[in-house]
Motif scaffolding. Structure first.
Motif, PDB file in Angstrom:
ATOM      1  N   ARG A  11      23.080  -4.219  -9.240  1.00  0.00           N
ATOM      2  CA  ARG A  11      24.816  -4.505  -9.179  1.00  0.00           C
ATOM      3  C   ARG A  11      25.614  -3.927  -8.656  1.00  0.00           C
ATOM      4  O   ARG A  11      25.179  -2.134  -8.276  1.00  0.00           O
ATOM      5  CB  ARG A  11      24.777  -4.140 -10.881  1.00  0.00           C
ATOM      6  CG  ARG A  11      23.844  -5.470 -11.102  1.00  0.00           C
ATOM      7  CD  ARG A  11      24.276  -7.202 -10.863  1.00  0.00           C
ATOM      8  NE  ARG A  11      25.826  -7.479 -11.037  1.00  0.00           N
ATOM      9  CZ  ARG A  11      26.656  -7.739 -11.775  1.00  0.00           C
ATOM     10  NH1 ARG A  11      26.499  -7.658 -13.243  1.00  0.00           N
ATOM     11  NH2 ARG A  11      28.166  -7.508 -12.459  1.00  0.00           N
ATOM     12  N   THR A  13      29.682  -2.180  -7.363  1.00  0.00           N
ATOM     13  CA  THR A  13      30.318  -1.550  -8.364  1.00  0.00           C
ATOM     14  C   THR A  13      31.638  -1.117  -7.340  1.00  0.00           C
ATOM     15  O   THR A  13      31.376  -1.280  -5.824  1.00  0.00           O
ATOM     16  CB  THR A  13      30.435   0.042  -9.102  1.00  0.00           C
ATOM     17  OG1 THR A  13      30.585   1.150  -7.785  1.00  0.00           O
ATOM     18  CG2 THR A  13      29.828   0.162  -9.670  1.00  0.00           C
ATOM     19  N   GLN A  24      26.032 -10.486 -15.177  1.00  0.00           N
ATOM     20  CA  GLN A  24      25.245 -11.229 -14.989  1.00  0.00           C
ATOM     21  C   GLN A  24      26.309 -11.017 -13.699  1.00  0.00           C
ATOM     22  O   GLN A  24      27.488 -11.115 -14.032  1.00  0.00           O
ATOM     23  CB  GLN A  24      25.256 -12.784 -14.579  1.00  0.00           C
ATOM     24  CG  GLN A  24      23.855 -13.256 -15.651  1.00  0.00           C
ATOM     25  CD  GLN A  24      24.248 -14.825 -15.843  1.00  0.00           C
ATOM     26  OE1 GLN A  24      25.299 -15.506 -15.865  1.00  0.00           O
ATOM     27  NE2 GLN A  24      22.476 -15.082 -16.107  1.00  0.00           N
ATOM     28  N   GLY A  25      26.384 -11.630 -12.515  1.00  0.00           N
ATOM     29  CA  GLY A  25      27.598 -11.353 -10.784  1.00  0.00           C
ATOM     30  C   GLY A  25      27.130 -13.215 -10.742  1.00  0.00           C
ATOM     31  O   GLY A  25      26.991 -13.397 -11.039  1.00  0.00           O
ATOM     32  N   PHE A  73      24.251  -7.861  -6.367  1.00  0.00           N
ATOM     33  CA  PHE A  73      25.236  -9.294  -6.876  1.00  0.00           C
ATOM     34  C   PHE A  73      26.194  -8.072  -7.056  1.00  0.00           C
ATOM     35  O   PHE A  73      26.183  -6.711  -8.044  1.00  0.00           O
ATOM     36  CB  PHE A  73      24.315  -9.548  -8.234  1.00  0.00           C
ATOM     37  CG  PHE A  73      23.658 -10.176  -8.487  1.00  0.00           C
ATOM     38  CD1 PHE A  73      23.508 -11.256  -8.060  1.00  0.00           C
ATOM     39  CD2 PHE A  73      22.071  -9.794  -8.055  1.00  0.00           C
ATOM     40  CE1 PHE A  73      22.396 -12.105  -7.575  1.00  0.00           C
ATOM     41  CE2 PHE A  73      20.337 -10.772  -7.697  1.00  0.00           C
ATOM     42  CZ  PHE A  73      21.101 -12.010  -7.703  1.00  0.00           C
ATOM     43  N   PHE A 162      32.307  -4.690 -15.511  1.00  0.00           N
ATOM     44  CA  PHE A 162      30.384  -4.994 -14.904  1.00  0.00           C
ATOM     45  C   PHE A 162      30.796  -6.744 -15.122  1.00  0.00           C
ATOM     46  O   PHE A 162      30.157  -7.684 -14.630  1.00  0.00           O
ATOM     47  CB  PHE A 162      29.325  -4.734 -15.683  1.00  0.00           C
ATOM     48  CG  PHE A 162      28.676  -3.612 -14.194  1.00  0.00           C
ATOM     49  CD1 PHE A 162      28.317  -4.282 -12.892  1.00  0.00           C
ATOM     50  CD2 PHE A 162      28.602  -1.961 -14.751  1.00  0.00           C
ATOM     51  CE1 PHE A 162      28.420  -2.774 -12.110  1.00  0.00           C
ATOM     52  CE2 PHE A 162      28.450  -1.468 -14.031  1.00  0.00           C
ATOM     53  CZ  PHE A 162      27.809  -1.338 -12.392  1.00  0.00           C
TER      54      PHE A 162
END
Length: 196
Positions: A11, A13, A24-25, A73, A162
């Motif tokens: 993930r 940033t 989840q992205g 993601f 997130f």
């Protein structure tokens, strides 16, 4: 090979960091190839080609962090743009063309190639973002303040996480996270997807 961790460290940033997070992205991307080994990120990039892709394209299925490129993601497109990525010319051709046109308009009108944008973004990712004023921003731009990232949506600020955004008012000074050339493209009319 080590055992697969959960969550995977894939993930991204708005600061461009790659970390493990369970949320989840909304967008997929990569940094020009494979940057992982044994479920760990082992380098920052494989090439300067940092792109933002759709989660689904032509029914393709991949094993995340398997062979080939390392899937990354993002919460939304604004997050990916702040981290220094740009739209993909394969799965997001219309967005990539719109971004290139806005990039050119924002930098004086000369047409640009993907390689030219990638070279500029590579330099801008290495540079410390300047201090900016609220009036300098465009919808989809992100700034840092007090260690947090904030999205400007055109009317106000939202603190990034997130899992999404929460309305918040960052305290000055504001440091630009979105690369300067991407900010110019946003000012010239590129519309980034924002999950606010």
């Amino acid at each position: 090979m080590s055992s697969r961790p959960s969550p995977l460290p894939n993930r991204v940033t708005p600061f461009g960091e790659i970390v493990a997070a369970a949320a989840q992205g909304g967008w997929l991307g990569n940094r020009g190839g494979r940057i992982h080994r044994d479920w760990r990120i082992v380098r920052r990039q494989a090439s300067p080609r940092w792109i933002i892709c759709r989660l689904e394209f032509k029914g393709r299925r991949r094993t995340v962090m398997g062979d080939g490129y390392t899937e990354l993601f993002f919460l939304d497109e604004a997050t990916a743009l702040a981290a220094g990525h740009r739209p993909c010319y394969e799965c997001r051709r219309d967005a990539a063309k719109a971004f290139a046109a806005a990039w050119a308009a924002g930098r004086g009108g000369a047409r640009v190639t993907a390689d030219e944008m990638d070279a500029v973004l590579k330099m801008e990712r290495r540079a410390q973002g300047p201090t900016v004023a609220h009036a300098d921003l465009a919808p989809g731009a992100m700034v840092a303040a007090g260690g947090d990232a904030f999205l400007f949506d055109g009317s106000g600020f939202h603190r990034w996480s997130f899992t999404g955004y929460a309305p918040a008012a960052p305290k000055a000074p504001l440091t630009l996270l979105t690369p300067a050339s991407t900010l110019a493209a946003l000012r010239a009319g590129y519309r980034a997807e924002m999950r606010v």
